[in-house]
Design a protein around this motif. Structure first.
Motif, short mmCIF file in Angstrom:
data_model
loop_
_atom_site.label_atom_id
_atom_site.label_comp_id
_atom_site.label_asym_id
_atom_site.label_seq_id
_atom_site.Cartn_x
_atom_site.Cartn_y
_atom_site.Cartn_z
N ARG A 31 0.80 -1.28 0.08
CA ARG A 31 -0.11 0.13 -0.02
C ARG A 31 0.89 1.33 -0.14
O ARG A 31 0.62 2.30 -0.75
CB ARG A 31 -1.00 0.22 1.13
CG ARG A 31 -2.25 -0.87 1.14
CD ARG A 31 -3.17 -0.64 2.11
NE ARG A 31 -2.75 -0.66 3.33
CZ ARG A 31 -2.71 -1.90 3.98
NH1 ARG A 31 -3.10 -3.16 3.40
NH2 ARG A 31 -2.27 -2.17 5.01
N GLU A 34 2.18 1.79 -3.57
CA GLU A 34 1.24 2.23 -4.35
C GLU A 34 0.99 3.76 -4.07
O GLU A 34 0.81 4.49 -5.24
CB GLU A 34 0.20 1.37 -4.07
CG GLU A 34 -1.04 1.76 -4.83
CD GLU A 34 -0.80 1.48 -6.27
OE1 GLU A 34 -1.39 2.06 -7.52
OE2 GLU A 34 -0.06 0.64 -6.66
N GLU A 35 0.99 4.11 -2.88
CA GLU A 35 0.94 5.79 -2.53
C GLU A 35 2.15 6.38 -3.15
O GLU A 35 1.71 7.55 -3.60
CB GLU A 35 0.81 5.62 -1.05
CG GLU A 35 -0.90 5.13 -0.44
CD GLU A 35 -0.79 5.13 1.05
OE1 GLU A 35 0.32 5.65 1.60
OE2 GLU A 35 -1.74 4.52 1.69
#
Length: 55
Positions: A31, A34-35
């Protein structure tokens, strides 16, 4: 061209900084990656964004 680098997260022993091993495959790390890639893409609109992992 912009080149962004970091230390080796698998503690290869060759980096100046010594960090604990980081599991880049863990859902929370995925995550975060991805951010980060989304933020870079939105700000700089790169043609390519490449990451490598030594897994």
């Amino acid at each position: 061209m912009i080149l962004i680098g970091s230390n080796h997260f698998n503690s290869s022993g060759f980096d100046r900084s010594k960090l604990a091993d980081i599991d880049l495959i863990a859902p929370s790390r995925q995550r975060e990656l991805e951010e980060q890639t989304t933020a870079i893409s939105k700000k700089y609109h790169p043609d390519n964004l490449i990451m490598y992992a030594n897994v």
